[in-house]
Scaffold this motif. Structure first.
Motif, PDB file in Angstrom:
ATOM      1  N   MET A   1       0.848  -1.191   0.000  1.00 34.90           N
ATOM      2  CA  MET A   1       0.000   0.000   0.000  1.00 34.90           C
ATOM      3  C   MET A   1       0.885   1.243   0.000  1.00 34.90           C
ATOM      4  N   ALA A   2       0.513   2.245  -0.776  1.00 35.20           N
ATOM      5  CA  ALA A   2       1.328   3.444  -0.896  1.00 35.20           C
ATOM      6  C   ALA A   2       1.264   4.275   0.377  1.00 35.20           C
ATOM      7  N   GLN A   3       2.357   4.938   0.650  1.00 33.28           N
ATOM      8  CA  GLN A   3       2.448   5.834   1.794  1.00 33.28           C
ATOM      9  C   GLN A   3       2.651   7.254   1.270  1.00 33.28           C
ATOM     10  N   VAL A   4       1.834   8.195   1.743  1.00 31.43           N
ATOM     11  CA  VAL A   4       1.926   9.583   1.295  1.00 31.43           C
ATOM     12  C   VAL A   4       2.802  10.356   2.276  1.00 31.43           C
ATOM     13  N   LEU A   5       3.888  10.919   1.758  1.00 26.03           N
ATOM     14  CA  LEU A   5       4.828  11.689   2.573  1.00 26.03           C
ATOM     15  C   LEU A   5       4.765  13.158   2.169  1.00 26.03           C
ATOM     16  N   GLU A   6       4.898  14.007   3.151  1.00 28.76           N
ATOM     17  CA  GLU A   6       4.860  15.455   2.914  1.00 28.76           C
ATOM     18  C   GLU A   6       6.269  16.020   2.901  1.00 28.76           C
ATOM     19  N   PHE A   7       6.578  16.790   1.878  1.00 29.03           N
ATOM     20  CA  PHE A   7       7.875  17.444   1.763  1.00 29.03           C
ATOM     21  C   PHE A   7       7.687  18.937   2.003  1.00 29.03           C
ATOM     22  N   LYS A   8       8.388  19.453   3.000  1.00 23.79           N
ATOM     23  CA  LYS A   8       8.255  20.849   3.392  1.00 23.79           C
ATOM     24  C   LYS A   8       9.405  21.684   2.850  1.00 23.79           C
ATOM     25  N   LEU A   9       9.176  22.992   2.737  1.00 24.53           N
ATOM     26  CA  LEU A   9      10.236  23.899   2.297  1.00 24.53           C
ATOM     27  C   LEU A   9      11.384  23.837   3.283  1.00 24.53           C
ATOM     28  N   PRO A  10      12.570  23.411   2.843  1.00 24.68           N
ATOM     29  CA  PRO A  10      13.682  23.204   3.782  1.00 24.68           C
ATOM     30  C   PRO A  10      14.330  24.510   4.217  1.00 24.68           C
ATOM     31  N   ASP A  11      15.151  24.408   5.229  1.00 24.03           N
ATOM     32  CA  ASP A  11      15.947  25.542   5.694  1.00 24.03           C
ATOM     33  C   ASP A  11      16.959  25.886   4.614  1.00 24.03           C
ATOM     34  N   LEU A  12      16.894  27.100   4.104  1.00 35.64           N
ATOM     35  CA  LEU A  12      17.762  27.506   3.003  1.00 35.64           C
ATOM     36  C   LEU A  12      19.071  28.109   3.466  1.00 35.64           C
ATOM     37  N   GLY A  13      19.260  28.234   4.771  1.00 32.06           N
ATOM     38  CA  GLY A  13      20.531  28.713   5.299  1.00 32.06           C
ATOM     39  C   GLY A  13      20.673  30.213   5.253  1.00 32.06           C
ATOM     40  N   GLU A  14      21.755  30.730   5.846  1.00 32.21           N
ATOM     41  CA  GLU A  14      22.131  32.147   5.838  1.00 32.21           C
ATOM     42  C   GLU A  14      21.041  33.047   6.405  1.00 32.21           C
ATOM     43  N   GLY A  15      20.261  32.492   7.369  1.00 29.60           N
ATOM     44  CA  GLY A  15      19.257  33.315   8.025  1.00 29.60           C
ATOM     45  C   GLY A  15      18.021  33.594   7.199  1.00 29.60           C
ATOM     46  N   LEU A  16      17.858  32.908   6.054  1.00 28.18           N
ATOM     47  CA  LEU A  16      16.689  33.140   5.205  1.00 28.18           C
ATOM     48  C   LEU A  16      15.499  32.378   5.766  1.00 28.18           C
ATOM     49  N   THR A  17      14.373  33.043   5.861  1.00 28.29           N
ATOM     50  CA  THR A  17      13.200  32.442   6.491  1.00 28.29           C
ATOM     51  C   THR A  17      12.050  32.234   5.524  1.00 28.29           C
ATOM     52  N   GLU A  18      12.158  32.674   4.282  1.00 23.98           N
ATOM     53  CA  GLU A  18      11.081  32.499   3.321  1.00 23.98           C
ATOM     54  C   GLU A  18      11.649  32.472   1.922  1.00 23.98           C
ATOM     55  N   ALA A  19      10.861  31.984   1.000  1.00 26.60           N
ATOM     56  CA  ALA A  19      11.264  31.914  -0.400  1.00 26.60           C
ATOM     57  C   ALA A  19      10.034  32.062  -1.268  1.00 26.60           C
ATOM     58  N   GLU A  20      10.243  32.526  -2.495  1.00 25.04           N
ATOM     59  CA  GLU A  20       9.160  32.695  -3.455  1.00 25.04           C
ATOM     60  C   GLU A  20       9.220  31.586  -4.486  1.00 25.04           C
ATOM     61  N   ILE A  21       8.062  30.969  -4.748  1.00 24.74           N
ATOM     62  CA  ILE A  21       7.988  29.937  -5.771  1.00 24.74           C
ATOM     63  C   ILE A  21       8.070  30.601  -7.140  1.00 24.74           C
ATOM     64  N   VAL A  22       9.144  30.293  -7.860  1.00 22.77           N
ATOM     65  CA  VAL A  22       9.338  30.875  -9.181  1.00 22.77           C
ATOM     66  C   VAL A  22       8.701  30.003 -10.257  1.00 22.77           C
ATOM     67  N   ARG A  23       8.960  28.681 -10.179  1.00 24.70           N
ATOM     68  CA  ARG A  23       8.444  27.778 -11.212  1.00 24.70           C
ATOM     69  C   ARG A  23       8.401  26.366 -10.665  1.00 24.70           C
ATOM     70  N   TRP A  24       7.281  25.718 -10.849  1.00 23.80           N
ATOM     71  CA  TRP A  24       7.183  24.305 -10.508  1.00 23.80           C
ATOM     72  C   TRP A  24       7.830  23.490 -11.612  1.00 23.80           C
ATOM     73  N   LEU A  25       8.632  22.514 -11.244  1.00 25.51           N
ATOM     74  CA  LEU A  25       9.291  21.642 -12.213  1.00 25.51           C
ATOM     75  C   LEU A  25       8.567  20.320 -12.385  1.00 25.51           C
ATOM     76  N   VAL A  26       7.537  20.075 -11.575  1.00 27.22           N
ATOM     77  CA  VAL A  26       6.746  18.845 -11.675  1.00 27.22           C
ATOM     78  C   VAL A  26       5.274  19.210 -11.609  1.00 27.22           C
ATOM     79  N   GLU A  27       4.444  18.322 -12.130  1.00 29.21           N
ATOM     80  CA  GLU A  27       3.000  18.458 -12.073  1.00 29.21           C
ATOM     81  C   GLU A  27       2.438  17.385 -11.158  1.00 29.21           C
ATOM     82  N   VAL A  28       1.213  17.582 -10.695  1.00 32.89           N
ATOM     83  CA  VAL A  28       0.541  16.541  -9.933  1.00 32.89           C
ATOM     84  C   VAL A  28       0.345  15.330 -10.835  1.00 32.89           C
TER      85      VAL A  28
END
Length: 503
Positions: A1-28
């Motif tokens: 049976m498939a297991q659904v895992l959630e991938f979260k926006l990772p820590d980008l380092g250098e004190g950065l706390t947010e990021a803007e989505i520029v382009r999705w490279l995959v589709e649902v």
């Protein structure tokens, strides 16, 4: 049976706390491999591709392109396990993803830029223009890493849905995914895109530039940057927006390619006729332009300035207005101070006759004052300002200002000035080095009056402080005279009773 895992926006380092989505490279529904880049994000420092630590089928995406997400927010969910093979686009690609390792365990690659022991998936890079045959590849053909490339129609649909915290889901594709080349693209009827436009990120100098383009409906993929290697600068975006406005287009209308002068296009051809806007210098603007240019060309000007405590001046004005009668303006009090100072330093109430090589001093003070109107900057002149009191000066300033805004000033009311008062404090600025109103010899500038810490009677206090500046023609006087004039004006501002000596 498939297991659904959630991938979260990772820590980008250098004190950065947010990021803007520029382009999705995959589709649902796409199959992803371990460590395959799934989204392009842009931080305040760089644009990066975020690799997914899981292999399987994408079941949901969180956030549309252009959305800002904080670190730790969900990016997408991936179904891992044996049942992923039966999902759309699964097959051999899903099998290959499982062959790289346990998808449930992941690769541990949750920091941007860190690799794993697994072979990395194909990374997207900015590439020069490709031949048209390469751009006409099938829009639904799988890539080398097993991910299905979305069609142009799918991209347009993806751009209109999805908000932070709201996943995007999609069922099985309506048509089977068939590998192929040019023939597949032709059979689907999907038009080919500009070479290089569909692949690789758009190089911009900062996220602010991308945001400026997005807010004004400008497609960066239709632009050619003037920076190194085609880097799009803020000036390029502003130039394109000005050009679009000049052509009468709105933000929602289709935009054509806009390139700056001398910038190479995608085909390597240098544009020779850039889109520009020409505004004729005529009427008031033309006259002002001529006078300012002549002033800069002929007058060797210099500027000195001083800060003054205007608290007592403001109290004096409040007392005058409380006594009844017409209200007295601050500009009128400053004008009265100017006329008193010019009586003590008449060298500044003059002009230079370059033909005769003479300094011409005037006995009367015709005081000009800068007034900003919809038609441009004008300088009405108050005749015989030295003979007027504060009440008369207030009334004349009001009359001339109203006539200037209505465009009803007579030529005689715009000429013949001997000294100019420039109240640039109304624009919320503290200081300036104005250009002298030719052919006059000096201009007094007054900044905004704001509370500031000030040493008053030996103690630190909050006082109403103003910056005064004097720009003068160095041919008519030296720094001693200019400094004496400005110091006298400052003394009258700080102690209005000094004026009683000349009234």
């Amino acid at each position: 049976m498939a297991q659904v895992l959630e991938f979260k926006l990772p820590d980008l380092g250098e004190g950065l706390t947010e990021a803007e989505i520029v382009r999705w490279l995959v589709e649902v529904g796409d199959v992803v491999a371990v460590d395959q880049p799934v989204v392009e994000v842009e931080t305040a420092k760089a644009m990066v591709e975020v690799p997914c630590p899981y292999g399987g089928v994408v079941t949901a995406r969180f956030g549309a392109e252009g959305t800002e997400l904080p670190v730790g927010a969900p990016l997408l969910t991936v179904a891992v396990g044996e049942s992923a093979e039966g999902r759309p686009g699964g097959g051999a690609s899903a099998e290959g993803a499982r062959g790289q390792g346990s998808a449930a365990e992941g690769s541990g690659n949750v920091l941007v830029g860190y690799g794993t022991s697994q072979a990395p998936a194909r990374r997207r890079r900015i590439r020069p223009a490709e031949p048209a045959s390469a751009a006409s590849a099938a829009p639904t053909a799988p890539t080398a890493n097993g991910r299905l490339r979305p069609t142009a129609e799918t991209r347009e649909t993806a751009e209109t849905r999805g908000t932070p915290g709201t996943p995007e889901t999609r069922g099985a594709p309506d048509t089977p995914q068939t590998p192929g080349g040019t023939g597949a693209a032709e059979s689907t009827g999907v038009p080919s895109r500009t070479p290089g436009a569909a692949d690789g990120p758009v190089p911009v100098i900062s996220p602010l530039v991308r945001r400026l383009a997005r807010q004004n409906g400008l497609d960066l993929r239709e632009m050619t940057g003037s920076g190194p290697d085609g880097l799009i600068l803020r000036a390029d975006v502003e130039y394109a927006l000005r050009a679009a406005a000049a052509q009468g287009r709105t933000a929602g209308e289709p935009r054509t390619h806009v390139a700056r002068a001398g910038a190479p296009t995608a085909a390597g051809v240098t544009t020779g006729t850039p889109a520009v806007t020409r505004v004729p210098l005529k009427g008031i603007r033309g006259a002002v332009a001529d006078k300012l240019s002549r002033s800069r060309t002929e007058i060797p000007d210099a500027t000195c300035w001083v800060d003054a405590d205007a608290t007592e001046l403001m109290r004096t004005r409040a007392a005058m207005n409380a006594a009844g009668g017409p209200k007295i303006s601050v500009l009128a009090l400053l004008a009265r101070i100017c006329t008193a100072a010019l009586a003590r330093f008449p060298e500044l109430n003059s002009s230079v006759d370059t033909g005769a090589r003479e300094v011409v001093q005037y006995g009367d003070v015709h005081l000009g004052f800068a007034a900003q109107t919809d038609r441009g900057l004008v300088v009405p002149v108050v005749r015989d300002a030295h003979a007027r009191d504060a009440e008369s000066l207030t009334a004349e300033f009001a009359r001339l200002t109203e006539a200037a805004r209505a465009g009803a000033l007579a030529p005689a009311e715009l000429t013949g000035g001997t000294f100019t008062l420039n109240n640039y404090g109304v624009f919320g600025v503290d200081g300036s080095t104005p250009i002298i109103n030719h052919p006059e010899a000096a201009m007094l500038g007054v900044g905004r009056i704001v509370p500031k810490p000030w040493v008053h009677e030996g103690e630190l206090a909050v006082r109403q402080v103003v910056q005064l500046s004097l720009t003068f023609d160095h041919r008519v006087c030296d720094g001693g005279t200019a400094g004496g004039f400005l110091r006298y004006v400052a003394d009258c501002v700080e102690q209005p009773a000094v004026l009683l000596r000349t009234l």
